[in-house]
Design a protein around this motif. Structure first.
Motif, PDB file in Angstrom:
ATOM      1  N   ILE A 267       0.871  -1.179   0.000  1.00 49.35           N
ATOM      2  CA  ILE A 267       0.000   0.000   0.000  1.00 49.35           C
ATOM      3  C   ILE A 267       0.909   1.231   0.000  1.00 49.35           C
ATOM      4  N   ILE A 268       0.785   2.030  -1.050  1.00 53.57           N
ATOM      5  CA  ILE A 268       1.683   3.184  -1.219  1.00 53.57           C
ATOM      6  C   ILE A 268       0.855   4.450  -1.439  1.00 53.57           C
ATOM      7  N   PRO A 269       0.505   5.132  -0.350  1.00 52.66           N
ATOM      8  CA  PRO A 269      -0.349   6.327  -0.447  1.00 52.66           C
ATOM      9  C   PRO A 269       0.447   7.628  -0.599  1.00 52.66           C
ATOM     10  N   PRO A 270      -0.237   8.704  -0.948  1.00 53.07           N
ATOM     11  CA  PRO A 270       0.392  10.030  -1.027  1.00 53.07           C
ATOM     12  C   PRO A 270       0.267  10.745   0.323  1.00 53.07           C
ATOM     13  N   TRP A 271       0.828  11.948   0.399  1.00 56.32           N
ATOM     14  CA  TRP A 271       0.780  12.699   1.658  1.00 56.32           C
ATOM     15  C   TRP A 271      -0.409  13.658   1.717  1.00 56.32           C
ATOM     16  N   ASN A 272      -1.122  13.851   0.596  1.00 55.14           N
ATOM     17  CA  ASN A 272      -2.037  14.995   0.589  1.00 55.14           C
ATOM     18  C   ASN A 272      -3.369  14.737   1.290  1.00 55.14           C
ATOM     19  N   PHE A 273      -3.776  13.456   1.354  1.00 54.94           N
ATOM     20  CA  PHE A 273      -4.862  13.085   2.270  1.00 54.94           C
ATOM     21  C   PHE A 273      -4.246  12.036   3.184  1.00 54.94           C
TER      22      PHE A 273
ATOM     23  N   LEU B 164       2.427  -1.385   4.568  1.00 51.60           N
ATOM     24  CA  LEU B 164       2.019   0.005   4.368  1.00 51.60           C
ATOM     25  C   LEU B 164       3.269   0.884   4.380  1.00 51.60           C
ATOM     26  N   LYS B 165       3.547   1.499   3.220  1.00 54.62           N
ATOM     27  CA  LYS B 165       4.671   2.447   3.149  1.00 54.62           C
ATOM     28  C   LYS B 165       4.076   3.848   3.024  1.00 54.62           C
ATOM     29  N   PRO B 166       4.037   4.604   4.127  1.00 52.94           N
ATOM     30  CA  PRO B 166       3.400   5.920   4.058  1.00 52.94           C
ATOM     31  C   PRO B 166       4.251   6.869   3.221  1.00 52.94           C
TER      32      PRO B 166
ATOM     33  N   ASP C  99      12.039   6.011   1.949  1.00 53.88           N
ATOM     34  CA  ASP C  99      11.962   6.823   0.731  1.00 53.88           C
ATOM     35  C   ASP C  99      11.472   5.954  -0.409  1.00 53.88           C
ATOM     36  N   GLY C 100      10.424   6.422  -1.058  1.00 49.07           N
ATOM     37  CA  GLY C 100       9.900   5.664  -2.189  1.00 49.07           C
ATOM     38  C   GLY C 100      10.965   5.399  -3.235  1.00 49.07           C
ATOM     39  N   SER C 101      11.798   6.414  -3.469  1.00 50.28           N
ATOM     40  CA  SER C 101      12.785   6.261  -4.535  1.00 50.28           C
ATOM     41  C   SER C 101      13.862   5.250  -4.160  1.00 50.28           C
ATOM     42  N   ARG C 102      14.015   4.940  -2.876  1.00 57.25           N
ATOM     43  CA  ARG C 102      15.076   4.000  -2.478  1.00 57.25           C
ATOM     44  C   ARG C 102      14.540   2.610  -2.175  1.00 57.25           C
TER      45      ARG C 102
ATOM     46  N   LEU D 101      10.254  -3.133  -2.815  1.00 58.49           N
ATOM     47  CA  LEU D 101       8.922  -3.541  -2.343  1.00 58.49           C
ATOM     48  C   LEU D 101       8.024  -3.962  -3.507  1.00 58.49           C
ATOM     49  N   VAL D 102       7.924  -3.110  -4.502  1.00 58.86           N
ATOM     50  CA  VAL D 102       7.014  -3.368  -5.629  1.00 58.86           C
ATOM     51  C   VAL D 102       7.460  -4.593  -6.441  1.00 58.86           C
ATOM     52  N   GLY D 103       8.791  -4.751  -6.559  1.00 55.22           N
ATOM     53  CA  GLY D 103       9.302  -5.827  -7.406  1.00 55.22           C
ATOM     54  C   GLY D 103       9.438  -7.159  -6.686  1.00 55.22           C
TER      55      GLY D 103
ATOM     56  N   GLY E 220      -0.755   8.493  -6.154  1.00 50.70           N
ATOM     57  CA  GLY E 220       0.306   9.496  -6.172  1.00 50.70           C
ATOM     58  C   GLY E 220       0.430  10.097  -7.554  1.00 50.70           C
ATOM     59  N   SER E 221       1.651  10.464  -7.894  1.00 54.29           N
ATOM     60  CA  SER E 221       1.856  11.201  -9.139  1.00 54.29           C
ATOM     61  C   SER E 221       1.835  10.289 -10.362  1.00 54.29           C
ATOM     62  N   ARG E 222       1.630  10.906 -11.503  1.00 54.31           N
ATOM     63  CA  ARG E 222       1.634  10.202 -12.783  1.00 54.31           C
ATOM     64  C   ARG E 222       2.985   9.513 -13.002  1.00 54.31           C
ATOM     65  N   GLU E 223       4.040  10.260 -12.715  1.00 58.26           N
ATOM     66  CA  GLU E 223       5.387   9.752 -12.959  1.00 58.26           C
ATOM     67  C   GLU E 223       5.652   8.470 -12.165  1.00 58.26           C
ATOM     68  N   VAL E 224       5.391   8.519 -10.871  1.00 56.26           N
ATOM     69  CA  VAL E 224       5.664   7.349 -10.032  1.00 56.26           C
ATOM     70  C   VAL E 224       4.672   6.219 -10.356  1.00 56.26           C
ATOM     71  N   GLY E 225       3.433   6.566 -10.618  1.00 54.03           N
ATOM     72  CA  GLY E 225       2.429   5.548 -10.954  1.00 54.03           C
ATOM     73  C   GLY E 225       2.807   4.764 -12.192  1.00 54.03           C
TER      74      GLY E 225
ATOM     75  N   GLY F  96      -7.789  12.991 -16.683  1.00 56.56           N
ATOM     76  CA  GLY F  96      -9.254  12.892 -16.722  1.00 56.56           C
ATOM     77  C   GLY F  96      -9.813  12.564 -15.357  1.00 56.56           C
ATOM     78  N   LEU F  97      -9.483  13.411 -14.369  1.00 55.76           N
ATOM     79  CA  LEU F  97      -9.902  13.068 -13.003  1.00 55.76           C
ATOM     80  C   LEU F  97     -11.235  13.720 -12.629  1.00 55.76           C
ATOM     81  N   THR F  98     -11.211  15.042 -12.345  1.00 53.84           N
ATOM     82  CA  THR F  98     -12.477  15.686 -12.003  1.00 53.84           C
ATOM     83  C   THR F  98     -12.727  16.862 -12.937  1.00 53.84           C
TER      84      THR F  98
ATOM     85  N   MET G 295      -4.533   9.333 -17.953  1.00 57.07           N
ATOM     86  CA  MET G 295      -3.349   9.360 -17.101  1.00 57.07           C
ATOM     87  C   MET G 295      -3.674   9.683 -15.637  1.00 57.07           C
ATOM     88  N   SER G 296      -4.951   9.821 -15.324  1.00 61.56           N
ATOM     89  CA  SER G 296      -5.312  10.011 -13.918  1.00 61.56           C
ATOM     90  C   SER G 296      -5.412   8.675 -13.190  1.00 61.56           C
ATOM     91  N   GLY G 297      -5.309   7.574 -13.907  1.00 56.39           N
ATOM     92  CA  GLY G 297      -5.233   6.308 -13.192  1.00 56.39           C
ATOM     93  C   GLY G 297      -6.096   5.202 -13.740  1.00 56.39           C
TER      94      GLY G 297
HETATM   95  P1  NAP Z   1       4.300  10.696  -5.320  1.00 56.40           P
HETATM   96  O1  NAP Z   1       5.503  11.516  -5.223  1.00 56.40           O
HETATM   97  O2  NAP Z   1       4.029   9.947  -6.572  1.00 56.40           O
HETATM   98  O3  NAP Z   1       4.365   9.653  -4.097  1.00 56.40           O
HETATM   99  C1  NAP Z   1       3.310   8.777  -3.794  1.00 56.40           C
HETATM  100  C2  NAP Z   1       3.853   7.622  -3.003  1.00 56.40           C
HETATM  101  O4  NAP Z   1       4.728   6.854  -3.821  1.00 56.40           O
HETATM  102  C3  NAP Z   1       4.685   8.043  -1.801  1.00 56.40           C
HETATM  103  O5  NAP Z   1       4.436   7.142  -0.748  1.00 56.40           O
HETATM  104  C4  NAP Z   1       6.094   7.914  -2.319  1.00 56.40           C
HETATM  105  O6  NAP Z   1       7.044   7.751  -1.316  1.00 56.40           O
HETATM  106  C5  NAP Z   1       5.959   6.670  -3.156  1.00 56.40           C
HETATM  107  N1  NAP Z   1       7.029   6.458  -4.134  1.00 56.40           N
HETATM  108  C6  NAP Z   1       7.826   7.372  -4.731  1.00 56.40           C
HETATM  109  N2  NAP Z   1       8.659   6.764  -5.593  1.00 56.40           N
HETATM  110  C7  NAP Z   1       8.381   5.444  -5.546  1.00 56.40           C
HETATM  111  C8  NAP Z   1       8.890   4.292  -6.214  1.00 56.40           C
HETATM  112  N3  NAP Z   1       9.856   4.370  -7.118  1.00 56.40           N
HETATM  113  N4  NAP Z   1       8.357   3.096  -5.919  1.00 56.40           N
HETATM  114  C9  NAP Z   1       7.373   2.983  -5.013  1.00 56.40           C
HETATM  115  N5  NAP Z   1       6.842   4.029  -4.357  1.00 56.40           N
HETATM  116  C10 NAP Z   1       7.348   5.239  -4.618  1.00 56.40           C
HETATM  117  O7  NAP Z   1       3.006  11.540  -5.005  1.00 56.40           O
HETATM  118  P2  NAP Z   1       2.808  12.534  -3.785  1.00 56.40           P
HETATM  119  O8  NAP Z   1       3.693  13.698  -3.985  1.00 56.40           O
HETATM  120  O9  NAP Z   1       2.883  11.795  -2.511  1.00 56.40           O
HETATM  121  O10 NAP Z   1       1.266  12.932  -3.980  1.00 56.40           O
HETATM  122  C11 NAP Z   1       0.828  13.876  -4.892  1.00 56.40           C
HETATM  123  C12 NAP Z   1       0.309  13.208  -6.155  1.00 56.40           C
HETATM  124  O11 NAP Z   1      -0.718  12.291  -5.837  1.00 56.40           O
HETATM  125  C13 NAP Z   1      -0.347  14.192  -7.107  1.00 56.40           C
HETATM  126  O12 NAP Z   1       0.059  13.880  -8.422  1.00 56.40           O
HETATM  127  C14 NAP Z   1      -1.831  13.935  -6.931  1.00 56.40           C
HETATM  128  O13 NAP Z   1      -2.634  14.282  -8.042  1.00 56.40           O
HETATM  129  C15 NAP Z   1      -1.831  12.479  -6.691  1.00 56.40           C
HETATM  130  N6  NAP Z   1      -3.055  12.054  -6.024  1.00 56.40           N
HETATM  131  C16 NAP Z   1      -3.997  11.360  -6.743  1.00 56.40           C
HETATM  132  C17 NAP Z   1      -5.181  10.975  -6.148  1.00 56.40           C
HETATM  133  C18 NAP Z   1      -6.231  10.213  -6.903  1.00 56.40           C
HETATM  134  O14 NAP Z   1      -7.156   9.706  -6.285  1.00 56.40           O
HETATM  135  N7  NAP Z   1      -6.142  10.100  -8.223  1.00 56.40           N
HETATM  136  C19 NAP Z   1      -5.409  11.299  -4.815  1.00 56.40           C
HETATM  137  C20 NAP Z   1      -4.433  12.006  -4.114  1.00 56.40           C
HETATM  138  C21 NAP Z   1      -3.260  12.363  -4.729  1.00 56.40           C
HETATM  139  P3  NAP Z   1       7.935   9.019  -0.821  1.00 56.40           P
HETATM  140  O15 NAP Z   1       6.975   9.971  -0.207  1.00 56.40           O
HETATM  141  O16 NAP Z   1       8.886   8.409   0.117  1.00 56.40           O
HETATM  142  O17 NAP Z   1       8.577   9.588  -2.056  1.00 56.40           O
END
Ligand code: NAP
Ligand code: MG
Length: 562
Positions: free
Chosen positions: A224-230, A251-253, A284-287, A292-294, A305-310, A490-492, A536-538
């Motif tokens: 489980i890999i959540p973002p920080w914003n909620f 759970l990796k916060p 750190d997600g990047s480390r 974990l994922v692999g 989380g972000s498009r890039e990391v997703g 294409g989120l909201t 690209m919203s998921g």
């Molecule tokens: P993020 O930088 O992509 O990080 C999300 C999670 O992924 C964090 O726990 C992060 O850990 C981890 N992570 C980073 N690199 C990773 C890797 N290589 N492998 C595995 N996990 C990795 O996103 P964020 O900055 O936390 O959140 C903001 C983003 O989330 C925005 O783009 C926002 O739109 C999106 N979001 C989408 C939704 C939705 O429902 N669609 C809801 C909320 C937020 P670290 O924190 O340690 O880097």
């Protein structure tokens, strides 16, 4: 509190037999009228919990609530700076390598330090999850649902404390923090009920001479890999959705908000969650993320989380590691470039209010935030004027002070990135409000509005994730809709209009997972607005919907020759 094996077997076994028998007896009628088979009695009965209702928000204008929040802020302040270890199989582990979580309103204030998991900790956590899975996966949906209901009740009791922690760790204002905690309660109440529904056997046709059945089973151990914003709601929804379905998880916060994660794991433990069901492995997600994922023993990855990391996770999880026996399932909810469209028939005041609230709530750091206001030419100047006026009235400062409408952005790298976009905007568009840093001491950025932004510019296309609004002029409604759909996200989205034909057209042509008419595009409520995006919203894994738990399950069919 471990589950004794016999109890698990008893609950699991009798639940499955009784559920099947009861469902056969009552068939559609029972379930459709809200009757529910009780596992231990064997006969259908009315379920003893109320229907799902969203948690009411706290009114901080009420002096009693105001005082409770002040007290909670003091109580949490007294606990700042504590250390939070890893939790693996219920046991605490400290590591020298730690995250310092700090208050983005006051960057010298440490909220807590959190141990970082090493690869060997991930291995141990997967082993603990695998061990716990044996009992938890068979404990029965109702049993697991009860743990969620208990956790929701406990969270309700600690509501103000969790909100206060969010003020310190995430920089949420009081109402934003309260909204996040309420949503976490909603997820648990909602998923508990969904699990009860999904515990019933799937309706199948019995071939002559056979007993045919199908039912859902969980997948295994997931990440489980959540973002920080909620930091509570999304973390809680992703975690409890997966575990109530019978899975166990690591759970990796997100690194900016791990203390909220640690508090939540403690809350689950106090609510009867057995050890090993949720293992807490910050880092750190990047480390540590790739490891974990692999990992070959990870069965699924639930990411927000972000498009890039997703995209990276999706690709990495698609690979096959030595010894891996399945195709990993990836649930990935990602970013947005959400738009509010306003036509010439709209209530312009309501539209301006909706735009400002959706653009700047939580400093624009919501995946659903309005980052584009697309307004038809006829009313563009008027809407822009009203948006700028309202934006200039917003107060900004420490999230702890309830007079502030906006707090800080989350960290230094977010601040840099957002200020970079503001600089670009100053060169390519017209600045209507804000335009720089707001105050020192924390990551404060003025709510910023740019006018006449080109739809295909970086400001019109890329997710900024901060308090920056791009206003875009459209020739007419057709053009506005085309611009709205003209990003890869294409989120909201919202449309403000009084014309029924346009609302109906947008209903099908405005291509977003969550579309709103004549209201803002933020503030989805569990159960009312199933949440998730297209493109690209998921993966559009609608959270807070009847479909969500199925993402963490698979159906098994059994036929017995009689
Ligand atoms: P993020 O930088 O992509 O990080 C999300 C999670 O992924 C964090 O726990 C992060 O850990 C981890 N992570 C980073 N690199 C990773 C890797 N290589 N492998 C595995 N996990 C990795 O996103 P964020 O900055 O936390 O959140 C903001 C983003 O989330 C925005 O783009 C926002 O739109 C999106 N979001 C989408 C939704 C939705 O429902 N669609 C809801 C909320 C937020 P670290 O924190 O340690 O880097
Ligand atoms: Mg990040």
């Amino acid at each position: 509190m471990p589950l004794p094996g016999e109890v698990v077997q008893y609950i699991g076994f009798s639940a499955s037999i009784a559920l099947r028998r009861a469902a056969r007896q009552s068939t559609q009628e029972g379930r459709r009228t809200g009757l529910w088979p009780r596992p231990l009695g064997g006969e259908p009965e009315t379920l003893l919990i109320d229907p799902y209702r969203p948690e009411p928000l706290v009114n901080f204008d009420d002096p009693q609530n105001h005082a409770r929040m002040e007290q909670a802020l003091e109580a949490v302040q007294a606990q700042l700076g504590k250390h939070y270890p890893l939790v693996i199989g219920g046991e605490r582990r400290e590591r020298k390598d730690q995250i310092r979580s700090y208050n983005p309103s006051m960057i010298d204030e440490t909220v807590g330090t959190v141990s970082k998991a090493e690869p060997s900790d991930i291995d141990d956590a997967i082993a603990a999850g695998t061990e716990a899975f044996r009992a938890w996966s068979r404990a029965g949906g109702e049993f697991r649902a009860r743990v969620l209901l208990k956790a929701a009740a406990n969270l309700r009791r600690e509501k103000f404390l969790f909100s206060a922690l969010e003020v310190y760790e995430a920089g949420k204002t009081w109402p934003e923090a309260d909204g996040d905690v309420a949503e976490a309660i909603d997820f648990m109440e909602y998923y508990a009920r969904q699990m009860m529904r999904l515990s019933a056997p799937v309706e199948t046709y019995n071939l002559p001479g056979e007993e045919d059945e199908a039912f859902y089973i969980p997948l295994g151990v997931g990440a489980i890999i959540p973002p920080w914003n909620f930091p509570l709601a999304i973390l809680c929804g992703m975690t409890t959705g997966a575990i109530v379905a019978g899975n166990t998880v690591l759970l990796k916060p997100a690194s900016p908000t791990p203390v909220i994660g640690a508090w939540f794991v403690r809350l689950l433990e106090e609510s009867g969650m057995p050890p090993g069901v949720v293992n807490f492995v910050p880092g750190d997600g990047s480390r540590i993320g790739d490891y974990l994922v692999g990992h070959p023993e990870i069965r699924f990855v639930s990411f927000t989380g972000s498009r890039e990391v997703g995209l990276h996770i999706n690709q990495h999880a698609a690979g096959h590691a030595d010894g891996q026996r399945w195709i990993k399932r990836v649930v990935a909810e990602m970013g947005g470039k959400d738009a509010i469209v306003v036509d010439e028939t709209a209530d312009l005041d309501a539209a301006a209010e909706g735009i400002v609230s959706a653009a700047f709530g939580f400093q624009g750091q919501k995946c659903s935030a309005c980052s584009r206001a697309i307004v038809v030419d006829e009313v563009y100047d008027e809407v822009a004027r009203r948006v700028a006026e309202r934006t200039k009235r917003l107060t900004i400062g420490a999230a702890k002070n309830p007079a502030n409408a906006l707090g800080p952005v989350i960290d230094a790298s977010a601040e840099r990135k957002i200020l970079g976009y503001i600089d670009q905007g100053k060169k390519s568009a017209q600045l209507l409000a804000g335009g720089g840093k707001a105050a020192d001491g924390g990551h404060f950025i003025q709510p910023t509005v740019f006018s006449d932004v080109a739809p295909d510019s970086a400001l019109g296309q890329e997710e900024i994730f901060g308090p920056v609004l791009a206003m875009i002029r459209a020739r007419n409604f057709d053009h506005a809709l085309e611009i709205a759909n003209g990003t890869e996200y294409g989120l909201t989205g919202s449309l403000y209009s009084k014309r029924r034909d346009r609302l109906e057209r947008a209903r099908y042509e405005f291509h977003v997972g969550n579309l709103y008419f004549n209201r803002k595009c933020t503030g989805a409520v569990v159960g009312a607005h199933p949440f998730g995006g297209f493109n690209m919203s998921g993966t559009d894994s609608k959270t807070g919907s009847p479909d969500y738990l199925l993402l963490f399950m698979q159906m098994k069919a059994v036929a017995e020759k009689l």
